[in-house]
Design a protein around this motif. Structure first.
Motif, short mmCIF file in Angstrom:
data_model
loop_
_atom_site.label_atom_id
_atom_site.label_comp_id
_atom_site.label_asym_id
_atom_site.label_seq_id
_atom_site.Cartn_x
_atom_site.Cartn_y
_atom_site.Cartn_z
N UNK A 563 60.75 88.98 71.87
CA UNK A 563 60.47 90.12 71.00
C UNK A 563 60.25 89.71 69.55
N UNK A 564 60.90 88.62 69.14
CA UNK A 564 60.77 88.14 67.76
C UNK A 564 60.61 86.62 67.79
N UNK A 565 59.63 86.14 67.05
CA UNK A 565 59.45 84.70 66.88
C UNK A 565 59.81 84.35 65.43
N UNK A 566 60.79 83.46 65.26
CA UNK A 566 61.15 83.00 63.93
C UNK A 566 60.31 81.80 63.54
N UNK A 567 59.72 81.83 62.33
CA UNK A 567 58.82 80.76 61.89
C UNK A 567 59.29 80.23 60.53
N UNK A 568 59.99 79.08 60.54
CA UNK A 568 60.36 78.45 59.26
C UNK A 568 59.16 77.74 58.65
N UNK A 569 58.95 77.94 57.35
CA UNK A 569 57.82 77.28 56.70
C UNK A 569 58.03 75.77 56.64
N UNK A 570 59.27 75.36 56.44
CA UNK A 570 59.61 73.93 56.44
C UNK A 570 60.92 73.76 57.22
N UNK A 571 61.25 72.52 57.54
CA UNK A 571 62.45 72.27 58.34
C UNK A 571 63.70 72.76 57.64
N UNK A 582 70.81 84.87 65.18
CA UNK A 582 72.13 85.25 65.70
C UNK A 582 72.37 86.74 65.54
N UNK A 583 71.99 87.28 64.38
CA UNK A 583 72.18 88.71 64.12
C UNK A 583 71.30 89.56 65.04
N UNK A 584 70.09 89.09 65.27
CA UNK A 584 69.20 89.81 66.18
C UNK A 584 69.74 89.81 67.61
N UNK A 589 68.42 91.66 70.96
CA UNK A 589 67.02 91.31 70.78
C UNK A 589 66.76 89.89 71.26
N UNK A 590 65.65 89.71 71.97
CA UNK A 590 65.25 88.40 72.47
C UNK A 590 64.44 87.69 71.38
N UNK A 591 64.97 86.57 70.89
CA UNK A 591 64.36 85.90 69.75
C UNK A 591 64.32 84.40 69.98
N UNK A 650 62.98 96.03 64.10
CA UNK A 650 62.86 95.56 65.48
C UNK A 650 63.69 96.41 66.42
N UNK A 651 64.94 96.64 66.07
CA UNK A 651 65.86 97.40 66.93
C UNK A 651 65.32 98.81 67.16
N UNK A 652 64.80 99.44 66.12
CA UNK A 652 64.27 100.81 66.25
C UNK A 652 63.05 100.86 67.15
N UNK A 653 62.16 99.87 66.99
CA UNK A 653 60.95 99.84 67.81
C UNK A 653 61.30 99.65 69.28
#
Length: 660
Positions: A563-571, A582-584, A589-591, A650-653
């Motif tokens: 449901x959510x993809x986390x994208x760090x700009x740098x390491x 963790x909060x998601x 939520x599947x992240x 995300x949770x509302x959607x």
């Protein structure tokens, strides 16, 4: 001369008109180029049909359902003529119209290749340009056997007329009805250029074919029986205009883009290992998420609708299916029996017999009715290899199968309850354009059905009444009933307008009698319940395949495997997004976090290819502000969104089942 009463229909308007005997049907519609046939006394006729006293005539336009069948059937004849021009040794099989097109089967020495279709299209265009006339003539069986002596498959059909030919797909266009007819293609010189055994009707001439295309070739067993010789089948399509042909081809391109088998591989949802066997899918972790979400949803919905969850085994002694009546009626679609400890066991092909045993395990009172039983029942059916198609036609699948046991008086309300339940399920999954189909017994083949005429009439009347009360279109399907009773099925349209058969409600008065099911009525007497079968998805596998194509793999957030993809700009931003994840996850939520060494734009592109609904992107500014850049699947992006707000979006959607 006597008068002929003519009811003339054109462009949606009806006008009464009177003419005289001796008139050909085409003379009535000579001014209307879109009229290609006539309906005389309710029967389709060629425009060359000679009218008789008192005939009532209606026009058949090329764009109507009947008109499209006639157009496509006529184009199939042109294809067969072209094949025998290009490949003189070819023997003719059957060539009927089908949905959106036609096919014709041929016995040829070597399979057709794409280059052959190009040659055949060219030959067909020449035939069409020649303006050959389709001419019908009646022939005696004996004369037809002599005239068609070089066509062994036609001879076989003549010999089967009125018998086994009725059960052969497409055979009715050749030998259905009482008399045999042959259609000659007459060229400009008045000579017979080609001929075929056929019932008709056909277009007046080949030049009335506006637009066509040959699509592909494939192998097909003669009369659909794998014990027979394998023929070569050519598929084509024909339309009333070049514009409609182009629109159809565009829809096919879109359907190919949405093909669930292709998307299943690209999105890593499921596969069909050869080591397991044809038609037996396995679900990968992401596909497992989809399947579990569907199961959890429909299980909870059944509980809310008053059903009790039960479980039954995958195999049983075959005597159970003799009691239910499925053997021998259903034997061809069941796997062969397995001998064990002196008894034959069968893989379960349906759940209802076992639910009957649960009902009869103890005495039942009218106060318990309607008694509603439900399970995810794994069943196995021997589908022929030629019809297996991804998840939409498999050999092993799970049904969200329910059976309601009720009094005869409760049956109409129970059918209504089940139908409304089913429609609400489809709407929750984003399908909201549908109609109903009422499948009834074929009274000409009563031996294929069990039960009295009175029982069939009662059950059919109840389904028809309830189906009509929904306000949806109720389309008749004569002969489509299960052997034990009539049914209503929901036909749903997907995002590109294709129709899929989804869930069903079936009325069964036979199995309760065969199993001796009974309940104690209010007065103390024993009575037989009515049994109503229902499956809301039909099968989970098939429904999932339809959803993949409906959404083109871009599932709404509540269904999406990720449901959510986390994208760090740098390491250095990874730990920050791990905490957001963790909060998601605490919110259900599947992240996933992209820990790869790819650049940010490629990470975004990868998430888009995987059709993830939401992305949260973090860089130095986001870490400092306790925020993320919130990106939607369609490319919209809001920067500097506080973490709490991003999580709430995300949770509302997900909770609202939004179609993002």
């Amino acid at each position: 001369m006597s008068e002929i009463k003519v009811a003339r229909i054109h462009a949606g308007e009806r006008e009464e008109r009177v003419t005289t005997t001796g008139t050909k049907a085409w003379e009535l519609f000579a001014d209307h180029t879109d009229v290609i046939a006539a309906r005389v006394g309710g029967e389709l006729k060629d425009l060359s049909y000679e009218l008789a006293d008192g005939d009532a005539v209606e026009s058949v336009e090329i764009g109507s359902a009947d008109g499209l069948d006639i157009l496509r059937h006529s184009t199939a004849h042109v294809l067969a003529q072209a094949v025998q021009q290009v490949f003189p040794e070819a023997k003719l099989g059957i060539g009927p119209p089908v949905e959106n097109g036609f096919y014709y089967d041929f016995d040829v020495e070597t399979p057709f290749v794409p280059e052959d279709l190009v040659k055949l299209e060219s030959a067909m265009r020449k035939i069409i340009k020649e303006n050959q006339r389709f001419s019908r003539r009646v022939t005696a069986d004996a004369d037809a056997l002599v005239e068609l002596a070089d066509e062994p498959y036609k001879l076989e059909l003549i010999g089967l007329k009125g018998g086994a030919a009725d059960d052969t797909e497409g055979a009715s266009v050749e030998v259905g009805g009482g008399e045999l007819t042959i259609y000659d293609n007459i060229n400009r010189k008045g000579e017979v250029a080609w001929k075929d055994l056929c019932r008709g009707p056909h277009l007046p001439t080949t030049k009335r074919i506006p637009a066509f295309k040959l699509m592909r070739s494939a192998a097909a067993y003669w009369r659909g029986d794998e014990k027979n010789k394998q023929l070569q089948r050519i598929y084509g399509t024909a339309w009333p205009s070049k514009e409609e042909l182009e629109e159809h081809l565009h829809r096919l391109e879109e359907a190919e883009r949405r093909d669930h088998r292709k998307l299943g591989r690209e999105l890593d949802l499921f596969s069909f290992p050869d080591e397991i066997g044809s038609g037996l899918p396995v679900f990968h972790p992401k596909g497992g998420v989809l399947k579990r979400e569907m199961e959890d949803y429909v299980r909870q919905r059944h509980i809310e609708e008053g059903f009790s969850y039960v479980g039954t085994p995958h195999i049983t002694k075959d005597g159970l299916f003799h009691t239910s009546g499925h053997l021998p009626h259903y034997a061809d679609t069941m796997f062969p029996p397995m001998e064990f400890e002196g008894a034959n066991y069968q893989l379960k092909a349906m759940n209802c017999p076992m639910h009957n045993l649960i009902f009869s395990s103890r005495g039942r009172s009218y106060r318990e009715l309607p008694l509603r039983l439900f399970e995810f029942g794994s069943v196995y059916r021997y589908e022929k290899s030629g019809v297996i198609h991804g998840l939409t036609r498999v050999r092993g699948f799970a049904q969200d199968d329910s059976h309601s046991y009720c009094t005869a008086e409760q049956a109409p309300d129970e059918v209504k309850h089940l139908l409304n339940f089913m429609l609400s399920v489809l709407r929750d999954f984003g399908l909201d354009d549908f109609y109903l189909e009422l499948s009834t017994r074929d009274d000409a083949k009563k031996d294929k059905f069990i039960g009295s005429d009175e029982d069939w009439a009662t059950a059919t009347a109840i389904l028809e009444q309830v189906g009509t009360e929904t306000g949806l279109d109720l389309v008749p399907d004569p002969g489509g009933a299960a052997f034990y009773g009539p049914k209503i099925s929901v036909q749903a349209k997907d995002a590109i307008g294709r129709t899929w058969q989804m869930g069903t409600v079936q009325y069964d008065f036979n199995q309760p009698a065969r199993f001796g099911l009974e309940y104690t009525a209010a007065g103390g007497e024993k009575k037989q319940p009515v049994m109503i079968h229902s499956a809301k998805f039909g099968s989970i596998e098939r429904f999932l395949g339809v959803l993949v194509e409906h959404y083109a793999g871009a599932f709404p957030p509540w269904l999406a495997p990720v449901q959510v993809q986390g994208i760090p700009i740098a390491e250095r931003h990874t730990d920050y997004l791990d905490e957001v994840a963790k909060e998601l996850r605490k919110k259900g939520i599947r992240v996933e976090i992209d820990h790869s060494d790819d650049r940010m734009q490629k990470k975004i592109r990868n998430a888009q290819l995987q059709k993830v609904p939401f992305m949260v992107i973090a860089g130095d500014d986001d870490v400092e502000a306790g925020a993320v850049s919130f990106r939607y699947r369609d490319g919209r992006q809001d920067n500097g969104v506080p973490i709490a707000e991003a999580i709430e979006r995300v949770v509302s959607a997900v909770a609202a089942r939004e179609q993002v």
